[in-house]
Design a protein around this motif. Structure first.
Motif, PDB file in Angstrom:
ATOM      1  N   GLU A   1       0.830  -1.070   0.088  1.00 34.57           N
ATOM      2  CA  GLU A   1      -0.246   0.054  -0.011  1.00 34.57           C
ATOM      3  C   GLU A   1       0.868   1.280  -0.203  1.00 34.57           C
ATOM      4  N   ASN A   2       0.758   2.113  -1.244  1.00 30.80           N
ATOM      5  CA  ASN A   2       1.897   2.929  -1.185  1.00 30.80           C
ATOM      6  C   ASN A   2       1.634   4.173  -0.300  1.00 30.80           C
ATOM      7  N   LYS A   3       0.314   4.391   0.096  1.00 28.51           N
ATOM      8  CA  LYS A   3      -0.054   5.746   0.721  1.00 28.51           C
ATOM      9  C   LYS A   3      -0.634   5.061   2.116  1.00 28.51           C
ATOM     10  N   THR A   4      -0.242   5.364   3.257  1.00 30.94           N
ATOM     11  CA  THR A   4      -0.982   4.781   4.535  1.00 30.94           C
ATOM     12  C   THR A   4      -0.691   5.856   5.511  1.00 30.94           C
ATOM     13  N   THR A   5      -1.136   5.324   6.816  1.00 30.66           N
ATOM     14  CA  THR A   5      -1.090   6.241   7.879  1.00 30.66           C
ATOM     15  C   THR A   5      -0.289   5.682   8.924  1.00 30.66           C
ATOM     16  N   LEU A   6       0.109   6.657   9.969  1.00 32.69           N
ATOM     17  CA  LEU A   6       1.155   6.200  11.105  1.00 32.69           C
ATOM     18  C   LEU A   6       0.063   5.290  12.142  1.00 32.69           C
ATOM     19  N   ASP A   7       0.830   4.069  12.594  1.00 33.97           N
ATOM     20  CA  ASP A   7       0.063   3.248  13.466  1.00 33.97           C
ATOM     21  C   ASP A   7      -0.833   2.155  12.752  1.00 33.97           C
ATOM     22  N   LYS A   8      -0.481   2.061  11.352  1.00 31.50           N
ATOM     23  CA  LYS A   8      -1.422   1.281  10.564  1.00 31.50           C
ATOM     24  C   LYS A   8      -0.416  -0.203  10.169  1.00 31.50           C
ATOM     25  N   ASN A   9      -1.219  -1.201  10.328  1.00 31.41           N
ATOM     26  CA  ASN A   9      -0.460  -2.469   9.954  1.00 31.41           C
ATOM     27  C   ASN A   9      -0.758  -2.617   8.421  1.00 31.41           C
ATOM     28  N   ILE A  10       0.436  -2.928   7.625  1.00 30.97           N
ATOM     29  CA  ILE A  10       0.367  -3.039   6.306  1.00 30.97           C
ATOM     30  C   ILE A  10       0.960  -4.196   5.784  1.00 30.97           C
ATOM     31  N   THR A  11       0.671  -4.887   4.868  1.00 31.20           N
ATOM     32  CA  THR A  11       1.358  -6.144   4.342  1.00 31.20           C
ATOM     33  C   THR A  11       1.963  -5.990   3.147  1.00 31.20           C
ATOM     34  N   ILE A  12       3.195  -6.508   3.039  1.00 35.21           N
ATOM     35  CA  ILE A  12       4.065  -6.441   1.777  1.00 35.21           C
ATOM     36  C   ILE A  12       4.366  -7.957   1.147  1.00 35.21           C
ATOM     37  N   ASN A  13       3.970  -8.089   0.209  1.00 36.49           N
ATOM     38  CA  ASN A  13       3.738  -9.336  -0.542  1.00 36.49           C
ATOM     39  C   ASN A  13       4.730  -9.260  -1.938  1.00 36.49           C
ATOM     40  N   LEU A  14       5.419 -10.309  -1.892  1.00 32.45           N
ATOM     41  CA  LEU A  14       6.212 -10.734  -3.426  1.00 32.45           C
ATOM     42  C   LEU A  14       5.571 -11.729  -3.977  1.00 32.45           C
ATOM     43  N   GLU A  15       5.071 -11.206  -5.233  1.00 34.33           N
ATOM     44  CA  GLU A  15       4.187 -12.333  -6.035  1.00 34.33           C
ATOM     45  C   GLU A  15       5.010 -12.640  -7.462  1.00 34.33           C
ATOM     46  N   GLU A  16       5.095 -13.905  -7.705  1.00 35.73           N
ATOM     47  CA  GLU A  16       5.508 -14.278  -9.073  1.00 35.73           C
ATOM     48  C   GLU A  16       4.201 -14.619  -9.725  1.00 35.73           C
ATOM     49  N   GLU A  17       3.795 -14.072 -10.931  1.00 46.37           N
ATOM     50  CA  GLU A  17       2.715 -13.889 -11.658  1.00 46.37           C
ATOM     51  C   GLU A  17       2.411 -15.242 -12.189  1.00 46.37           C
TER      52      GLU A  17
ATOM     53  N   VAL B   1      13.002 -15.394  -0.195  1.00 49.41           N
ATOM     54  CA  VAL B   1      12.894 -13.893  -0.349  1.00 49.41           C
ATOM     55  C   VAL B   1      13.497 -13.413   1.029  1.00 49.41           C
ATOM     56  N   GLN B   2      14.243 -12.227   0.753  1.00 46.24           N
ATOM     57  CA  GLN B   2      14.482 -11.373   1.888  1.00 46.24           C
ATOM     58  C   GLN B   2      14.169  -9.952   1.736  1.00 46.24           C
ATOM     59  N   PHE B   3      13.510  -9.390   2.457  1.00 42.99           N
ATOM     60  CA  PHE B   3      12.821  -8.010   2.611  1.00 42.99           C
ATOM     61  C   PHE B   3      13.732  -6.956   3.113  1.00 42.99           C
TER      62      PHE B   3
ATOM     63  N   VAL C   1      11.312  -0.085   0.062  1.00 46.36           N
ATOM     64  CA  VAL C   1      11.131  -1.335   0.167  1.00 46.36           C
ATOM     65  C   VAL C   1      11.777  -2.205  -1.018  1.00 46.36           C
ATOM     66  N   SER C   2      12.536  -3.283  -0.496  1.00 44.23           N
ATOM     67  CA  SER C   2      13.177  -4.211  -1.710  1.00 44.23           C
ATOM     68  C   SER C   2      13.033  -5.559  -1.324  1.00 44.23           C
ATOM     69  N   ALA C   3      12.916  -6.243  -2.168  1.00 40.78           N
ATOM     70  CA  ALA C   3      12.815  -7.872  -1.975  1.00 40.78           C
ATOM     71  C   ALA C   3      13.902  -8.517  -2.929  1.00 40.78           C
ATOM     72  N   LEU C   4      14.730  -9.174  -2.134  1.00 38.90           N
ATOM     73  CA  LEU C   4      15.744  -9.956  -2.692  1.00 38.90           C
ATOM     74  C   LEU C   4      15.346 -11.401  -2.995  1.00 38.90           C
ATOM     75  N   VAL C   5      15.034 -11.643  -4.226  1.00 43.19           N
ATOM     76  CA  VAL C   5      14.367 -12.854  -4.531  1.00 43.19           C
ATOM     77  C   VAL C   5      15.572 -14.094  -5.270  1.00 43.19           C
ATOM     78  N   PHE C   6      15.606 -15.164  -4.426  1.00 44.37           N
ATOM     79  CA  PHE C   6      16.373 -16.212  -4.954  1.00 44.37           C
ATOM     80  C   PHE C   6      15.442 -17.006  -5.859  1.00 44.37           C
ATOM     81  N   ILE C   7      15.829 -17.096  -6.942  1.00 40.29           N
ATOM     82  CA  ILE C   7      15.327 -18.258  -7.944  1.00 40.29           C
ATOM     83  C   ILE C   7      16.189 -19.151  -8.287  1.00 40.29           C
ATOM     84  N   PRO C   8      16.038 -20.149  -9.055  1.00 42.07           N
ATOM     85  CA  PRO C   8      16.916 -21.248  -9.594  1.00 42.07           C
ATOM     86  C   PRO C   8      18.001 -20.680 -10.284  1.00 42.07           C
ATOM     87  N   GLY C   9      19.098 -20.620  -9.865  1.00 43.87           N
ATOM     88  CA  GLY C   9      20.391 -20.348 -10.669  1.00 43.87           C
ATOM     89  C   GLY C   9      20.819 -18.764 -10.320  1.00 43.87           C
TER      90      GLY C   9
END
Length: 344
Positions: free
Chosen positions: A29-45, A53-55, A83-91
């Protein structure tokens, strides 16, 4: 040998083709407010397998549960966060980036004012810093070749003591710490320390990460500095070294160009440069809890004094804690106002 080369090439091509089918997206969620819980997901379509995955948020790794990460925005504070996700995929590995911005979770209270007293003020004082101390006002003025440090009698506006800053410097905000005056300069990446009684220079210090020198005040343990952005910096009182910073936000915007500062009853009061507004900021988190509308004072000065320069704006806040008196003025204004705030 030729067949082996062909087979090897096919394997490489196949691996590359498979790798190219990975479509990674980092959702937050790109715009949010203080004290709010937000979820960050790494998706492979395409539902391709991911080894790990390292965040990272603002360059620091954050523990996650598989491809998902839940955070509370209070742990990171107001402002923009990478926010960055370092994604380990085969190879191989891939890096995916995104960001989120945290706004205040309350709207600011709006205040008007009542004029209690009006005092004379030097029309040639391009006010940058203002502080009440032991019955007098201490003031710093700006512009190269015009910057000065002054001790001023409140009722008469008379300058009782004054020194000029070297013309190569543009003076900015100040505060009094014990028997010393700490005075900032604008774009010279340094501040000066003066003896309170003699006005003799006794030291200097360099800035570090802050962009410039604008406003200065203090709490019991730290100096509090603005740099013309929406950041508030906290400095060591003894060494003037920068320790940390927070960003200042309302519920719908970053409040930039914060200028002269004053700490009043635990809150930071900050002039909003070139606007007739003083922001009331919570120093614990940067939330703008109030906005003081002083448009009427500015209009009165433009009418009575015929201010013509765009930079002859509201600037200067001083507070007499013992007698609960709030003083404000402006750059080259002929009046100093004692005001009382009225909640709208």
């Amino acid at each position: 040998m030729k067949k082996l080369s062909i087979i090897t090439s096919l394997i490489i091509l196949l691996f590359t083709s498979c790798d190219d089918t990975y479509k990674l997206k980092l959702r937050v969620e790109n715009k949010t407010t203080l004290d709010k819980n937000i979820t960050i997901n790494l998706e492979e379509e395409n539902n391709k397998p991911l080894d790990k995955v390292q965040f990272f948020i603002d360059g620091k790794e954050v523990a996650a549960n598989g491809n998902s990460l839940e955070i509370n925005t209070a742990d990171f504070g107001l402002g923009k966060h990478q926010v960055s996700a370092l994604v380990f995929i085969p190879g191989k590995t891939k890096k995916v980036n995104n960001s989120f911005e945290v706004y205040a979770n309350i709207e600011p209270t709006i205040y008007g004012y009542e004029i209690i007293n009006t005092y004379p003020h030097d029309k040639k004082a391009y006010t940058q810093g203002l502080e009440y101390y032991n019955g007098f006002l201490y003031e710093t003025t700006g512009r190269r070749g015009q910057s000065s440090l002054r001790k001023v009698e409140i009722k008469s506006g008379k300058v009782l003591q004054k020194i000029d800053l070297d013309k190569k410097y543009f003076g900015e905000g100040m505060t009094i710490v014990g028997d010393k005056i700490i005075w900032l300069t604008w774009q010279n990446d340094k501040g000066f320390v003066y003896d309170l009684n003699s006005f003799d220079q006794i030291g200097e210090f360099k800035y570090n990460q802050s962009k410039e020198g604008w406003g200065l005040t203090q709490n019991e343990t730290e100096l509090i500095k603005s740099d013309g952005t929406n950041k508030i910096w906290f400095l060591d009182k003894s060494t003037q070294a920068e320790k940390r910073a927070l960003q200042t936000y309302t519920h719908d915007r970053a409040l930039s160009q914060l200028n002269e500062l004053e700490l009043i009853n635990g809150k930071i009061y900050a002039n909003y440069y070139q606007k007739p507004i003083i922001a009331i900021i919570n120093p614990a988190n940067g939330v703008v809890e109030g906005l003081i509308n002083l448009k009427g004072l500015e209009a009165e000065m433009k009418k009575s004094q015929k201010l013509v320069e765009d930079d002859e704006v509201l600037n200067g806040i001083a507070y007499d804690a013992k007698n609960d008196r709030l003083f404000v003025t402006g750059k080259n204004w002929g009046n100093l106002f004692e005001i009382k705030l009225i909640k709208k």
